[in-house]
Structures are given as structure tokens and as C-alpha cells.
Design an enzyme around this catalytic site. Structure first.
Site, mmCIF file in Angstrom:
data_model
loop_
_atom_site.group_PDB
_atom_site.id
_atom_site.type_symbol
_atom_site.label_atom_id
_atom_site.label_comp_id
_atom_site.label_asym_id
_atom_site.label_seq_id
_atom_site.Cartn_x
_atom_site.Cartn_y
_atom_site.Cartn_z
ATOM 1 N N SER A 328 -4.317 -30.718 96.590
ATOM 2 C CA SER A 328 -4.291 -29.765 97.690
ATOM 3 C C SER A 328 -5.204 -28.554 97.432
ATOM 4 C CB SER A 328 -2.844 -29.335 97.951
ATOM 5 O OG SER A 328 -2.717 -28.673 99.177
ATOM 6 N N ASP A 339 -19.531 -28.651 95.392
ATOM 7 C CA ASP A 339 -20.516 -28.769 96.472
ATOM 8 C C ASP A 339 -21.559 -27.662 96.425
ATOM 9 O OD1 ASP A 339 -19.458 -31.090 97.400
ATOM 10 O OD2 ASP A 339 -18.557 -30.262 99.216
ATOM 11 N N LYS A 353 -5.135 -35.008 98.339
ATOM 12 C CA LYS A 353 -4.367 -34.508 99.488
ATOM 13 C C LYS A 353 -5.289 -33.594 100.288
ATOM 14 C CE LYS A 353 -0.315 -31.985 101.089
ATOM 15 N NZ LYS A 353 -1.060 -31.082 101.983
#
Length: 509
Positions: A328, A339, A353
Site C-alpha cells: 500500500s 520512477d 495493493k
């Protein structure tokens, strides 16, 4: 955003079973009445919808059916039926039919309600395990409880329970045959009382663990300077206090002129989205942190670094530790740093998740938790049920079948506990000597045996923040930071979206 969380308060098992029996009777009555309605009230069902999407007329028709059946059962069932039983049975069935483990109905007496409050309010009594449970149990795949992550410093963590372990019994009750609410209510109880669980690890390793319940405080951050100028920062969970604690740690490292950072997100089950965004803001100077997408317009949001809040200089290399217990909110942070090529990820693929839940208050203090959106990393990847893979995969050695059997046999004895009790001033050297003695009788990896001995010792003593001797993932991160071109390694990594695009499934949209 949280994983299905922790433990639940103690309540009357008999009352809960009777109530659940009534609810399922009500659901069965509902089904029978609905069948009667389909055969006796064709006027409401004559018109078939020609569209796949739910038109207002179709929705209205189903609501009429629901109201008719509810009223019919109330007025015609052989016994008087409590309207609330029908209401609860209908809501549970409706939400469970979505087959989403994060969507559920939570009644006013439900243990899950207390856990949701615990996550945001700070402390509770229990054993300190973040757990999940499949909705469907079959003979081939029983719905045993899976440990998503043990919470740092709690009875569950100190006992040596690991992410991925299965809890197959609680106080002799088979967990595949009871609901998540019952599981959680069994794990909760007054501080100082014991609960016995049977753990399954791997294929052949089963052993009992006695957990002494304690007051569990929702943890935040731990940190320490390592040799060589590397700061070690562990984020245990994302609470309202986490951003300030992370800032405190980074400023402390800066005061000691740190040259690198290891950010440990292993076994971090998540927490609050506002918290992880404020933490990511301290690492990123600009750009998207995370975005959410939904068919509900106001749930489509993009959260970006605000600039001016960065606490770590661009030239400081960052290595992030992840494993299957990272879920999460911790995946949001790992995905954002990956990224933006701000960090290098080491360890194992995360839990996966990638959904956002909303909690709504209903009648009589009831609640409904429902998935309303999915979140995406800055590169546009949704990691739900996929997770984020590391840039450098490092796993703890897998046990052979013979080792599993040997350790299972050992852990079903009191040999380690007896040794630790006789040696209150246990040192790592003493633990290693005893581990070698154990190895003659229970042939298994020596570092694992030594770790089991030290874990028993740390049940009643303060454990060190890290263990370079045993922790192969942390050791790999330290070795990585000794390389001269860590920046080059990070720049050569792929985004989460690029990795998903190369996978056979092609990732999400």
C-alpha cells in the site's frame, strides 16, 4: 490506504456465532423470497435490458425488487424476522459478491471497526500482526490467515513470525473455517494474556507460537547512523506522525554529514496516503508522487511534490529495501522514488495493493469500507496484485524440505527457550556456540539457528535496529553503496510501467 489491519478486540464468541447464524438464516430467507418473487411477480421482470451498462431504469427496477422482497419477507415469513438481520445479510452479501478483499460491511459490534480506528488513533491491545484472509475457502486451498507483515517491536515480531507465514490455528480453532472478524477477535485480548497460534512456513514447517498480548502503539520511524557515513532509516508504518519523524531523521543524518541513505520499507503494511505523500515530498524536488483513477470524477487526483520541502540533497544516493510485506503506502513511496530514478530498490517484489478505500458511516454506527479508486505510480503503472519488483533481487536462503522438517521439530520443543532462560546475559558468541550444538541434532543453516536463539532472547530484551550478520538484504544494500557509480546504476533502471510493459501480461492500462 491500509492493508487488512491487525487484530480485533475481545467479544463474546457465542453471541457472535448466534448473530452470524441469524444473519445467514435471514440471507437464506431472502433468497427463497426472491425466488418466489421471480415466479409470482412477473410484471416487474418482463422487460429485459438491451444494454450492458446499468441504465437508470434498470437500477430502479432492481431497487423495486429489493424493496418488494424485503417487505414480503417481513410480512409473510413463518416467523417474525428482525429487519436489521435482513438489512445486515443483504449488505454483507452485496459487498462480498464484489470479491474484493478490501470492500466490506462493518456492523457496530464488528471487531474490524475498532481496527480502523486503531490505525489512525495510535494504540490498541493485541499481538501486532497485519493479516489478510481469502474470501473463499476450498479443500484444495483453505482460507488460512496470511501474515502480511509483523509490526516492529510487537509480540508478533519478537516471536519471529514473518511476512508470508500462515496462521492455521488460533487457540486450537482452524482459521480456514472462521471469518476474518472471528480471527481478529481471537487475537485481541487484555494486555498480558496469552494466545496460542499454529504457524505454517513453507511446505513442511509447522510450529506453535505463544504470543503474550500487549498494548500496541502504531509505530512510525526508527533510524541510526551506520559505519561509513550511511544513514539507516526504517519506516515501520505511515501514521500522522511519520512525516515529522522522517524529517527529524534526515536532519540528524545531515548534521553528521551522511553520504548515503538506506531506506527500509520491508514489512511496512502501509497507512495514510497523506502521510506517504508528505514523506515523498522530502525526497523529490518536483513531479508526480502518485495519482488515483476512478469512474468517480472527484476521486481522479494527482499528488505532486511541492518543491522547497526536500530534506535530502540530490547527490545523496538512496537504496530502498522492499519485500513481500511492503504494501500500500510503502509501495507508493517505493514506486515514486523508482520512477523518478531517485533510488535503487533491493530485496523482493512488494505485496501488490494498488487500490484506495473509503470508509462511510451508515446506520446505527455501522460502516462500509469500499474500494473507490486505484492508484498509479508516476510512470502510470498500477501495481495491484503485481507489486513492484526490485532492481536487485536479494532473498533470504530458502530452506530445503529436510531443513523445514528439522526446524519444525526444533520449534516444537522448548530447547531454545530453556537455554535462553538459563543464560540471561546471552551474547551473540554464546548463541552461535549453542547453535552449533543444535545443528548436530537439527541439521539446518547455522545463521538461521543462531537467529532463532537471538530472537528468543529479544522477546525480553531490546533488539538492535539491524543485524548485518543475518540480514542479507541489508548487507547487499551496504555493499551496493560502496560502489563508485551508484548514480549510474540508478539512472539505468527501468520505471515500473516499463517493467510491466515487458511482462507477459503487459501490466495495467
Amino acid at each position: 490506504m491500509t492493508a487488512a489491519v491487525l487484530d480485533k478486540p475481545e467479544c463474546s464468541s457465542d453471541n457472535r456465532k448466534m448473530k452470524r447464524k441469524h444473519i445467514w438464516i435471514g440471507a437464506a430467507v431472502f433468497a427463497a423470497a426472491l425466488f418466489l418473487f421471480f415466479t409470482a411477480a412477473p410484471s416487474l421482470l418482463a422487460e429485459e435490458s438491451s444494454k450492458k451498462e446499468n441504465s437508470p431504469a434498470e437500477i430502479s427496477r432492481y431497487l423495486q425488487i429489493f424493496e418488494y422482497v424485503f417487505s414480503y419477507v417481513q410480512n409473510h415469513y413463518v416467523d417474525e424476522v428482525d429487519a436489521r438481520i435482513l438489512y445486515e445479510g443483504a449488505l454483507r452479501g452485496m459487498l462480498e459478491n464484489l470479491e474484493d478483499p478490501y470492500t466490506s460491511y462493518i456492523d457496530s459490534e464488528d471487531a474490524m471497526r475498532t481496527s480502523l480506528n486503531d490505525t489512525t488513533q495510535g494504540s490498541f491491545g493485541g499481538v501486532g500482526l497485519s493479516i489478510m484472509k481469502p474470501l473463499v475457502s476450498t479443500p484444495e486451498k483453505p482460507a488460512y490467515v496470511e501474515v502480511a507483515s509483523p509490526i516492529e517491536g510487537t509480540p508478533g515480531a519478537r516471536s519471529g513470525i514473518q511476512a508470508g507465514d500462515l496462521i492455521i490455528e488460533i487457540n486450537g480453532t482452524d482459521t480456514s473455517e472462521i471469518t476474518m472478524e472471528e480471527v481478529l477477535s481471537h487475537l485481541r485480548g487484555p494486555a498480558g494474556t496469552d494466545v496460542q497460534v499454529l504457524i505454517r512456513r513453507g511446505k513442511a514447517m509447522e510450529f506453535p507460537v505463544t504470543l503474550t498480548r500487549a498494548v500496541i502503539e502504531v509505530p512510525t520511524v526508527k533510524y541510526e547512523m551506520m559505519e561509513g557515513g550511511t544513514g539507516y532509516l526504517r519506516i515501520v508504518e505511515f501514521t500522522p506522525l511519520t512525516p515529522d519523524k522522517v524529517r527529524e531523521a534526515l536532519q540528524a543524518f545531515a548534521a553528521e554529514n551522511f553520504s548515503a541513505l538506506i531506506l527500509d520499507l520491508r514489512n511496512n503494511p502501509g497507512g495514510l496516503i497523506t502521510s506517504v505523500i508528505n514523506v515523498a515530498d522530502q525526497f523529490l524536488e518536483s513531479g508526480t508522487i502518485v495519482s488515483t483513477r476512478s469512474r468517480i470524477p472527484f476521486e481522479n487526483r494527482t499528488f505532486s511534490a511541492s518543491g522547497g520541502k526536500t530534506e535530502i540533497a540530490p547527490g545523496i544516493p538512496v537504496v530502498v529495501l522492499i519485500n513481500k510485506g511492503s504494501a500500500s503506502a510503502s509501495e507508493i513511496l517505493a514506486g515514486a522514488l523508482k520512477d523518478h530514478k531517485r533510488a535503487y530498490l533491493v530485496g523482493e517484489t512488494t505485496y501488490g495493493k494498488g487500490s484506495v478505500q473509503q470508509v462511510l458511516d451508515l446506520l446505527n454506527n455501522d460502516m462500509m469500507k469500499i474500494t473507490v479508486a486505484r492508484y498509479y505510480t508516476p510512470s502510470g503503472a498500477n501495481i495491484d496484485k503485481q507489486g513492484i519488483p526490485p532492481d536487485l533481487a536479494v532473498s533470504f536462503p530458502e530452506l530445503t524440505e529436510d531443513e523445514e522438517k528439522a526446524l519444525s521439530e526444533l520449534l516444537n520443543t522448548t530447547e531454545i527457550a530453556d537455554f535462553v532462560e538459563k543464560n540471561p546475559d546471552l551474547t551473540p558468541q554464546m548463541a552461535e556456540t549453542f547453535a552449533k550444538t543444535l545443528q548436530e541434532k537439527y541439521p539446518a543453516n547455522l545463521p538461521i539457528l543462531k537467529r532463532l536463539v537471538m530472537q528468543e532472547y529479544y522477546r525480553t530484551h531490546t533488539a538492535p535496529l539491524y543485524d548485518l550478520e543475518y540480514d542479507v538484504q541489508l548487507r547487499a544494500a551496504v555493499d551496493l553503496l560502496k560502489q563508485n557509480d551508484i548514480a549510474g546504476l540508478i539512472s539505468a533502471t527501468k520505471t515500473v510501467q516499463e517493467i510491466q510493459a515487458e511482462s507477459p501480461s503487459g501490466g495495467d492500462e
